[in-house]
Design a protein around this motif. Structure first.
Motif, mmCIF file in Angstrom:
data_model
loop_
_atom_site.group_PDB
_atom_site.id
_atom_site.type_symbol
_atom_site.label_atom_id
_atom_site.label_comp_id
_atom_site.label_asym_id
_atom_site.label_seq_id
_atom_site.Cartn_x
_atom_site.Cartn_y
_atom_site.Cartn_z
ATOM 1 N N ASP A 185 98.673 63.127 50.412
ATOM 2 C CA ASP A 185 97.845 62.387 51.358
ATOM 3 C C ASP A 185 96.370 62.376 50.970
ATOM 4 N N ASP A 186 96.027 63.025 49.833
ATOM 5 C CA ASP A 186 94.626 63.159 49.454
ATOM 6 C C ASP A 186 93.865 61.841 49.416
ATOM 7 N N ARG A 187 94.515 60.800 48.863
ATOM 8 C CA ARG A 187 93.790 59.557 48.662
ATOM 9 C C ARG A 187 94.113 58.487 49.696
ATOM 10 N N GLU A 188 94.859 58.849 50.726
ATOM 11 C CA GLU A 188 95.107 57.874 51.788
ATOM 12 C C GLU A 188 93.782 57.485 52.413
ATOM 13 N N GLY A 189 93.570 56.203 52.559
ATOM 14 C CA GLY A 189 92.322 55.732 53.145
ATOM 15 C C GLY A 189 91.162 55.721 52.168
ATOM 16 N N ALA A 190 91.437 55.923 50.867
ATOM 17 C CA ALA A 190 90.356 55.894 49.878
ATOM 18 C C ALA A 190 89.728 54.507 49.860
ATOM 19 N N THR A 191 88.429 54.454 49.659
ATOM 20 C CA THR A 191 87.734 53.168 49.620
ATOM 21 C C THR A 191 88.125 52.413 48.357
ATOM 22 N N ALA A 192 87.872 51.107 48.381
ATOM 23 C CA ALA A 192 88.144 50.291 47.198
ATOM 24 C C ALA A 192 87.345 50.805 46.011
ATOM 25 N N GLY A 252 86.537 43.518 47.272
ATOM 26 C CA GLY A 252 87.515 44.500 47.707
ATOM 27 C C GLY A 252 88.812 44.518 46.924
ATOM 28 N N GLU A 253 88.962 43.653 45.920
ATOM 29 C CA GLU A 253 90.172 43.599 45.106
ATOM 30 C C GLU A 253 89.870 44.137 43.707
ATOM 31 N N ILE A 254 90.829 44.865 43.155
ATOM 32 C CA ILE A 254 90.681 45.439 41.815
ATOM 33 C C ILE A 254 91.499 44.600 40.837
ATOM 34 N N TYR A 255 90.862 44.221 39.734
ATOM 35 C CA TYR A 255 91.520 43.375 38.743
ATOM 36 C C TYR A 255 91.489 44.054 37.381
ATOM 37 N N GLY A 256 92.626 44.058 36.709
ATOM 38 C CA GLY A 256 92.697 44.524 35.334
ATOM 39 C C GLY A 256 92.668 43.323 34.405
ATOM 40 N N VAL A 257 91.772 43.341 33.441
ATOM 41 C CA VAL A 257 91.607 42.209 32.520
ATOM 42 C C VAL A 257 92.014 42.675 31.117
ATOM 43 N N PRO A 258 93.101 42.119 30.566
ATOM 44 C CA PRO A 258 93.542 42.561 29.238
ATOM 45 C C PRO A 258 92.595 42.092 28.147
ATOM 46 N N PRO A 259 92.727 42.635 26.946
ATOM 47 C CA PRO A 259 91.876 42.178 25.840
ATOM 48 C C PRO A 259 92.021 40.670 25.634
ATOM 49 N N ALA A 260 90.914 40.031 25.251
ATOM 50 C CA ALA A 260 90.897 38.571 25.096
ATOM 51 C C ALA A 260 91.595 38.151 23.809
ATOM 52 N N ASN A 261 92.078 36.886 23.804
ATOM 53 C CA ASN A 261 92.684 36.366 22.585
ATOM 54 C C ASN A 261 91.611 35.842 21.626
ATOM 55 N N GLY A 262 92.038 35.458 20.444
ATOM 56 C CA GLY A 262 91.085 35.060 19.402
ATOM 57 C C GLY A 262 90.266 33.832 19.757
ATOM 58 N N GLU A 263 90.899 32.822 20.358
ATOM 59 C CA GLU A 263 90.164 31.601 20.714
ATOM 60 C C GLU A 263 89.044 31.927 21.711
ATOM 61 N N HIS A 264 89.360 32.762 22.688
ATOM 62 C CA HIS A 264 88.370 33.194 23.681
ATOM 63 C C HIS A 264 87.178 33.841 22.989
ATOM 64 N N GLU A 265 87.451 34.753 22.069
ATOM 65 C CA GLU A 265 86.378 35.480 21.396
ATOM 66 C C GLU A 265 85.572 34.596 20.458
ATOM 67 N N GLU A 266 86.210 33.603 19.859
ATOM 68 C CA GLU A 266 85.473 32.655 19.009
ATOM 69 C C GLU A 266 84.444 31.880 19.833
ATOM 70 N N ILE A 267 84.824 31.494 21.055
ATOM 71 C CA ILE A 267 83.892 30.766 21.927
ATOM 72 C C ILE A 267 82.725 31.667 22.313
ATOM 73 N N VAL A 268 83.026 32.915 22.699
ATOM 74 C CA VAL A 268 81.961 33.852 23.073
ATOM 75 C C VAL A 268 81.024 34.089 21.885
ATOM 76 N N SER A 269 81.594 34.234 20.694
ATOM 77 C CA SER A 269 80.788 34.463 19.492
ATOM 78 C C SER A 269 79.888 33.264 19.191
ATOM 79 N N GLU A 270 80.430 32.052 19.308
ATOM 80 C CA GLU A 270 79.645 30.842 19.050
ATOM 81 C C GLU A 270 78.514 30.708 20.061
ATOM 82 N N LEU A 271 78.808 30.966 21.311
ATOM 83 C CA LEU A 271 77.786 30.907 22.363
ATOM 84 C C LEU A 271 76.682 31.926 22.094
ATOM 85 N N SER A 272 77.087 33.144 21.757
ATOM 86 C CA SER A 272 76.129 34.201 21.452
ATOM 87 C C SER A 272 75.237 33.816 20.275
#
Length: 200
Positions: free
Chosen positions: A19-26, A48-68
Motif C-alpha cells: 500500500d506504500d504507493r497508493e495515492g501517489a501523485t502523478a 497528469g498522464e505519463i507517456y513512454g517515448v521509444p527511440p526515434a527511427n532514422g527518418e525522424h532523426e534525419e529531420i531533427v539533424s537537418e533542422l539543427s
C-alpha cells in the motif's frame, strides 16, 4: 493515449508494503517510471498522464539533424539541444517534456539539473510519429504556449506539413501557419529566418 513502458519496476524499488504507493501523485509515479525506463526511451508527464517515448527511427532523426544544422548555419550563437528536459507549468500538475529539439542561446543549460525552466528557450520543435502525433498536435501546443515559449515548430510527417506556431497567449498560440513539406518555411522572430524543408 499513454504508451505503457514494457518493463517492471526493479525489485529494489518495490516496497514490501503493497500500500506504500497508493495515492501517489502523478509526479512521484513519473519519477519512478523515469528511473526504470529502458535506455534511449524518454518519459514525459503531460496533463497528469505519463507517456513512454521509444527511440526515434532514422527518418525522424534525419529531420531533427537537418533542422539543427539550418539553425546552426543561421546563428552559431544558438545552442541546439536534443534531449534537454523542460519543466513547464501545467493546468493542474507540472509538465515534464523532452522536445525533439530546443533552441536557446548557448550556455542556457550549463548546470547539472535534469529539468530546466523554459525561460531561455526561443523555439521547440517536435517531429511527429505514429505514437506521438496526438500529443504533438494538441497537448504540447498547450504546454509550450502556457510556458510562453515564443515559437513551436511541428513537423507533421503524417500530414506532410510544417506548422509554425507563434505569439503564445494563455494555453494556445495566436498565430499558426501551415506549409507543405518540401517548401520554404518562414520562421518569425526571435529566429527570423527561412527554413528549407526540401530534405524533410
Amino acid at each position: 493515449m499513454a504508451m505503457p513502458l514494457p518493463v517492471p519496476l526493479p525489485e529494489d524499488s518495490v516496497s514490501e508494503e503493497p500500500d506504500d504507493r497508493e495515492g501517489a501523485t502523478a509526479e512521484v509515479t513519473f519519477e519512478l517510471f523515469s528511473a526504470v525506463a529502458p535506455k534511449g526511451w524518454r518519459v514525459e508527464l503531460i496533463e497528469g498522464e505519463i507517456y513512454g517515448v521509444p527511440p526515434a527511427n532514422g527518418e525522424h532523426e534525419e529531420i531533427v539533424s537537418e533542422l539543427s544544422g539550418q539553425v546552426r548555419d543561421h546563428d552559431k550563437g544558438l545552442g541546439r539541444y536534443t534531449g534537454i528536459g523542460l519543466s513547464l507549468p501545467g493546468a493542474s500538475d507540472p509538465v515534464r517534456v523532452v522536445p525533439d529539439l530546443a533552441i536557446a542561446p548557448k550556455g542556457s543549460f550549463g548546470d547539472e539539473q535534469d529539468w530546466h525552466a523554459p525561460d531561455p528557450v526561443l523555439l521547440v520543435a517536435e517531429v511527429t510519429s505514429a505514437s506521438t502525433a496526438r500529443r504533438d498536435r494538441v497537448l504540447k501546443i498547450r504546454a509550450y504556449a502556457r510556458a510562453g515559449i515564443p515559437l513551436y515548430l511541428m513537423i507533421d510527417r503524417e500530414a506532410g506539413e510544417a506548422v509554425v506556431c507563434s505569439e503564445p497567449v494563455d494555453d494556445d498560440y495566436a498565430h499558426k501557419s501551415i506549409h507543405k513539406l518540401g517548401t520554404e518555411v518562414p520562421l518569425p522572430p526571435p529566429l527570423g529566418f527561412t527554413l528549407d524543408t526540401a530534405e524533410f
